[in-house]
Design a protein around this motif. Structure first.
Motif, PDB file in Angstrom:
ATOM      1  N   SER A  13       0.861  -1.162   0.000  1.00 50.69           N
ATOM      2  CA  SER A  13       0.000   0.000   0.000  1.00 50.69           C
ATOM      3  C   SER A  13       0.890   1.202   0.000  1.00 50.69           C
ATOM      4  CB  SER A  13      -0.861   0.016   1.254  1.00 50.69           C
ATOM      5  OG  SER A  13      -0.124   0.552   2.305  1.00 50.69           O
ATOM      6  N   PRO A  14       0.401   2.350  -0.444  1.00 49.65           N
ATOM      7  CA  PRO A  14       1.228   3.532  -0.518  1.00 49.65           C
ATOM      8  C   PRO A  14       1.414   4.169   0.840  1.00 49.65           C
ATOM      9  CG  PRO A  14      -0.964   3.938  -1.383  1.00 49.65           C
ATOM     10  CD  PRO A  14      -0.915   2.524  -0.986  1.00 49.65           C
ATOM     11  N   SER A  26       6.954  -4.420   0.273  1.00 49.38           N
ATOM     12  CA  SER A  26       5.684  -4.546  -0.340  1.00 49.38           C
ATOM     13  C   SER A  26       5.262  -5.961  -0.535  1.00 49.38           C
ATOM     14  CB  SER A  26       5.749  -3.937  -1.697  1.00 49.38           C
ATOM     15  OG  SER A  26       6.359  -4.768  -2.580  1.00 49.38           O
ATOM     16  N   SER A  60      -4.887  -1.139  -0.881  1.00 48.74           N
ATOM     17  CA  SER A  60      -4.571  -1.527  -2.250  1.00 48.74           C
ATOM     18  C   SER A  60      -5.813  -2.049  -2.967  1.00 48.74           C
ATOM     19  CB  SER A  60      -3.475  -2.597  -2.266  1.00 48.74           C
ATOM     20  OG  SER A  60      -3.903  -3.743  -1.582  1.00 48.74           O
ATOM     21  N   TRP A  63      -7.762   0.882  -4.100  1.00 45.58           N
ATOM     22  CA  TRP A  63      -7.055   1.515  -5.216  1.00 45.58           C
ATOM     23  C   TRP A  63      -7.277   0.714  -6.507  1.00 45.58           C
ATOM     24  CZ3 TRP A  63      -4.476   5.958  -6.127  1.00 45.58           C
ATOM     25  CH2 TRP A  63      -3.663   6.023  -7.255  1.00 45.58           C
ATOM     26  N   SER A  73      -1.716  -5.798 -10.441  1.00 44.17           N
ATOM     27  CA  SER A  73      -1.138  -6.059  -9.131  1.00 44.17           C
ATOM     28  C   SER A  73      -0.754  -7.521  -8.989  1.00 44.17           C
ATOM     29  CB  SER A  73      -2.128  -5.687  -8.020  1.00 44.17           C
ATOM     30  OG  SER A  73      -2.354  -4.303  -7.998  1.00 44.17           O
ATOM     31  N   ASP A 106       2.886  -2.340 -11.699  1.00 40.80           N
ATOM     32  CA  ASP A 106       2.263  -1.728 -10.523  1.00 40.80           C
ATOM     33  C   ASP A 106       3.286  -0.810  -9.861  1.00 40.80           C
ATOM     34  OD1 ASP A 106       0.925  -0.992  -8.254  1.00 40.80           O
ATOM     35  OD2 ASP A 106       0.655  -3.014  -7.461  1.00 40.80           O
ATOM     36  N   ARG A 108       3.296   1.162  -7.552  1.00 39.89           N
ATOM     37  CA  ARG A 108       3.302   1.231  -6.084  1.00 39.89           C
ATOM     38  C   ARG A 108       4.358   0.319  -5.475  1.00 39.89           C
ATOM     39  NH1 ARG A 108      -2.685  -0.563  -5.101  1.00 39.89           N
ATOM     40  NH2 ARG A 108      -2.052  -1.880  -6.841  1.00 39.89           N
ATOM     41  N   GLN A 139       9.438   4.732   3.579  1.00 41.91           N
ATOM     42  CA  GLN A 139       8.177   4.057   3.867  1.00 41.91           C
ATOM     43  C   GLN A 139       8.203   3.393   5.240  1.00 41.91           C
ATOM     44  OE1 GLN A 139       5.319   4.035   1.992  1.00 41.91           O
ATOM     45  NE2 GLN A 139       6.401   5.566   0.793  1.00 41.91           N
TER      46      GLN A 139
END
Length: 261
Positions: A13-14, A26, A60, A63, A73, A106, A108, A139
Motif C-alpha cells: 500500500s502507498p 511490499s 490496495s 485503489w 497487481s 504496478d 506502487r 516508507q
C-alpha cells in the motif's frame, strides 16, 4: 528484512514501513524484525506482513477497484516472485529485469522493493541501489537492514567515511544482533567483536553477525576478511536454510565474488 525473511506476498500500500528479519517490503515480508518483509521462499500467503497487513490489503484493494489495476497487481506479485527465484539461483541481472517489470505493472511496488536494491548492489549499480533503499526507509523508518544496505551502496560510491555522514538513522531493532550491527555501521566498530558476541547464541544470530561482519569489511575494502565471514555465514547451520532470503544472498555474494564454499 524476525530473524528469518520468509516470503509470503503482501500487497503493498502507498503508506507504511517495512521489516527485514527485520524488514518488510511490499510484496514479500522479511521476518527478522517486527516490521519487515519476508525473505523466505515459501510462496504461500501468510499473515506475516511488514506493516499493518489489514490496512495494506484494504488500501490496495480500494485503489485497484478505482483504477481497475487488480490484474496488474497480481502480475506484479508474480514478477517479484520470479525475480526472487532468479536471484536465489544466481541470475542477478534476470532478477532485476523481473523487479523492474513488476514496477511497470504496478508502480506502487517500487516503494517496497528491497529485493531489487539487493540485486542492484551485486550488479554494481550502487547509486540506483542506494536510491531504492532510501525509498524503502522513507516508507518504513524502522528498517535497520535497509539503512545498512544503503550505507553499503554509498560506501562503494563515496567511501565509508562519507557514506557514514549520509547514514539513514532508523528506529530501534528488536533483534540484539541487528542492533549491534546497525551501531557498528553507523558509528564504526569491530566486526570480530560482533561475531564473537553472538557466536554462542542462536543459529540465526551467528549467521547474521557473520553476514554483516563480512559486509562491513567489504565496505572497508578488506576483501580477505570479508571472505572469511561471508563464507562462514554460508557454512553455518542457519546459512543452509532454504526459507530465508538472506541465507541465499550470502551464497550469491560468494558466487559473485568467485569465492569457493
Amino acid at each position: 528484512m524476525a530473524v528469518s525473511r520468509s516470503m509470503s506476498p503482501a500487497i503493498s500500500s502507498p503508506t507504511t514501513p517495512f521489516y527485514h528479519p527485520s524488514s518488510s517490503l511490499s510484496i514479500f515480508p522479511k521476518t527478522h524484525r517486527p516490521s519487515h518483509l519476508f525473505r523466505t521462499i515459501t510462496f504461500s500467503t501468510t499473515s506475516n506482513f511488514p506493516r499493518n497487513s489489514k490496512t495494506s490489503t484494504s488500501v490496495s484493494g480500494i485503489w485497484d477497484a478505482i483504477t481497475g489495476g487488480a490484474g496488474s497487481s497480481r502480475e506484479a506479485l508474480i514478477a517479484i516472485r520470479r525475480g526472487m527465484v532468479l536471484f536465489r539461483q544466481g541470475d542477478v541481472a534476470g532478477s532485476v529485469a523481473e523487479f523492474d517489470n513488476a514496477i511497470q505493472l504496478d508502480p506502487r511496488q517500487k516503494a517496497y522493493l528491497w529485493q531489487r536494491g539487493l540485486s542492484l548492489y551485486y550488479l554494481d549499480r550502487f547509486e540506483e541501489g542506494a536510491e531504492q533503499f532510501r525509498i524503502d526507509v522513507a516508507q518504513n523508518p524502522n528498517d535497520t537492514e535497509e539503512s545498512i544496505w544503503c550505507f553499503l551502496c554509498e560506501a562503494q560510491l563515496y567511501g565509508a567515511t562519507e557514506a557514514r555522514k549520509r547514514f539513514l538513522e532508523v528506529g530501534r531493532d528488536p533483534r540484539p544482533v541487528m542492533r549491534e550491527a546497525y551501531n557498528m555501521f553507523k558509528d564504526g566498530g569491530d566486526p570480530e567483536k560482533l561475531v564473537d558476541v553472538f557466536s554462542k547464541g542462536r543459529a540465526s544470530e551467528y549467521f547474521y553477525a557473520s553476514l554483516y561482519a563480512g559486509l562491513y569489511y567489504e565496505s572497508q575494502n578488506e576483501a580477505d576478511k570479508a571472505k572469511v565471514h561471508l563464507v562462514a555465514s554460508c557454512k553455518s547451520p542457519y546459512g543452509e536454510r532454504l526459507d530465508d532470503y538472506m541465507a541465499s544472498l550470502a551464497k550469491v555474494h560468494c558466487q559473485c565474488r568467485k569465492w569457493e564454499l
